[in-house]
Every structure is written in structure tokens, then in C-alpha cells.
Design a protein around this motif. Sequence first.
Motif: not given
Length: 331
Positions: A42-65
Amino acid sequence: MDPPVRVAAVDCGTNSIRLLVADITTEPATGARALHELDRRLEIVRLGEGVDRTGRLSEQALARTFAACERYAERIRELGAEQVRFVATSASRDAGNRDEFVAGVRDILGVEPEVIIGAEEADLSFAGATRELAGRRIPTPYLVFDIGGGSTEFVLGGARPEAAVSVDMGCVRLTERYLTDDPPTPAQVEQARAEVERRLDEVAGEVPLERARTLVGLAGTVTTVAAMALDLPAYDRDRIHHARIPAAEVHAVTDRLLSMTHAQRKALPFMHPGRVDVIGAGALILDRILARVSPHLARGELVVSEHDILDGIAWSAASRSRASRRDADDR
């Protein structure tokens, strides 16, 4: 007798991405199938960070994933899995730029990530959690629930699912909306609790909660709360798997977590670093589920499972592999 199938299952959720590589075998004497784990991580990548607010996956979250996907791809190649299934859940369903996520995963792992709907997510969780419970004299129907970062799935059933629903209620989503202080204020906790109760009303409209006789909880929130209730000196998967935690102990752990600071939660010996800031919200969801359902259960307790949607994905990948073999033989 079917030959063994080596499969790789990837579960990419709002908070974490997980890998299971396993051999699915058939017992010669009984014909029963068994899952033999080769690697689980398991790795914590927080793909959904900020999605509830922005409706988009952030570049940082995509990079971690994508970085985690690179490491998983290497391990899958090392172990030689013949079938890979990659399932993505709540965050990628909600994101306006999910095509970017899909293309990145495809380039790295060579498979199309399946952004599944909540109903299929629930079915896979049920299969993974209950397959090994058969024959253990555990009362049915089971109510299986999986608390994720952005959503929670509920499935009621015995030998197979009978009713299921997915609701937008998860530990990341709830934390970002309400539990913003450290520790959260009583008013924030009350707002979050009211939101959970509203969502559980929605669940009750789709799934007859009063029919549940055994409550089976899955995923990191549930296993972490179990570790705290068991007062473990370190995370111990064997001790946690199929542990039975009374409702009163879940409630006590939830109160403790919601009153602790980030530093105090981080210092707990069983706490995964990626869960420190969202475990209070997850525990609150768990506590409210148990409070709602426990009057109907054969015993007022939670059964904890370390086997979940990831195992369900592995079983489904094995079925696909066998179907592909049959098609090849027919040709």
C-alpha cells in the motif's frame, strides 16, 4: 483441474493505491479455489486531494500516483503475473480530467484502468470480504461496508449480494469539509456527524439495514480503529483480521481520536503516516454505522476483515484469465 493463475490486482482509491499479486489455485480433492498471496502493498498517494473542491485531479496528486504505479509495474514484472486488473474508484469518478489519469496508468502498466461505478465497487468488496467466511457459522445476511477517502460502499447479502449502494461519504471528503482544526472543535465534529447521519438515511433507503445480522468492516479506517481497540504495540495484520470489536469500544476509540492532536495520532505505534490527518473522520463514519446497525445484529460488534475489494479484484482477474484461456483453446 484448472492450472494455477497468477494475477495482479490494483485498487486505486481517493487516499491510497494498493497492489496484490496472488496465485489462484484449485484444490484437487474438492475443486475449491484458494487465493495464495505473494505480495501485498500500500502507498498513500492522496489522489483525491482537493477533488471535492476543484472537481479535478491535481498535478501533484497525479505525479504521486504515477510514481507508485511505476513501482508496482516493476513488481508485477518481477513476479510474472499473467493477468492484471486495475480498478479506480471515487476520486477518479468525480474528476473532470480523469482522461489524463487513465492515459498515464495505461502508459505505465499497459492495462486500461477501469473507473468503476459504485455498485461494482460494492460487489467486489463483498466478494473479497465474504468468500472465506462461508462455513464459519457466522450469521447472515452480512452487511459489508468499505470506508474510502471519498465514498463508502454498503452491500447486504449472504451467498451473494442482494442490495448495494455507494454514497459520497469518505474520510478525506469529511475531513476537508468539516474537521479543519487540530483537534477538531465540538461544533465541527457535530457538523460532520450530522452529515454522516444524513448519508446513512440515504443508505437505508437503498439497503435494508435492519436485515443485517453480521457487520463486516473493510479498509484502513476499520483496521486502524481495530488496532487501537486491541491496544496493539504495532500494526499486526494477523491479529486484526477477523477481530471482533464491540460497539462500545469503537465508540470509545472514536472519541479518543477526535480529541487527539495530529502529533498525538502520529505517535500511535500502529498508525500509517498517510492516515494521520483523516483517521478521525473515518472513525466517526465507522462509529455512526455501528450505532445505526448494532441493534439488529446477532451480536453488537464489528467483524474486521483485512480482505476487501483488492481480493475481489484478484478473484475477478483470475476469472478473466480462465475465460481467456478457454477462448484460446476454442480457437
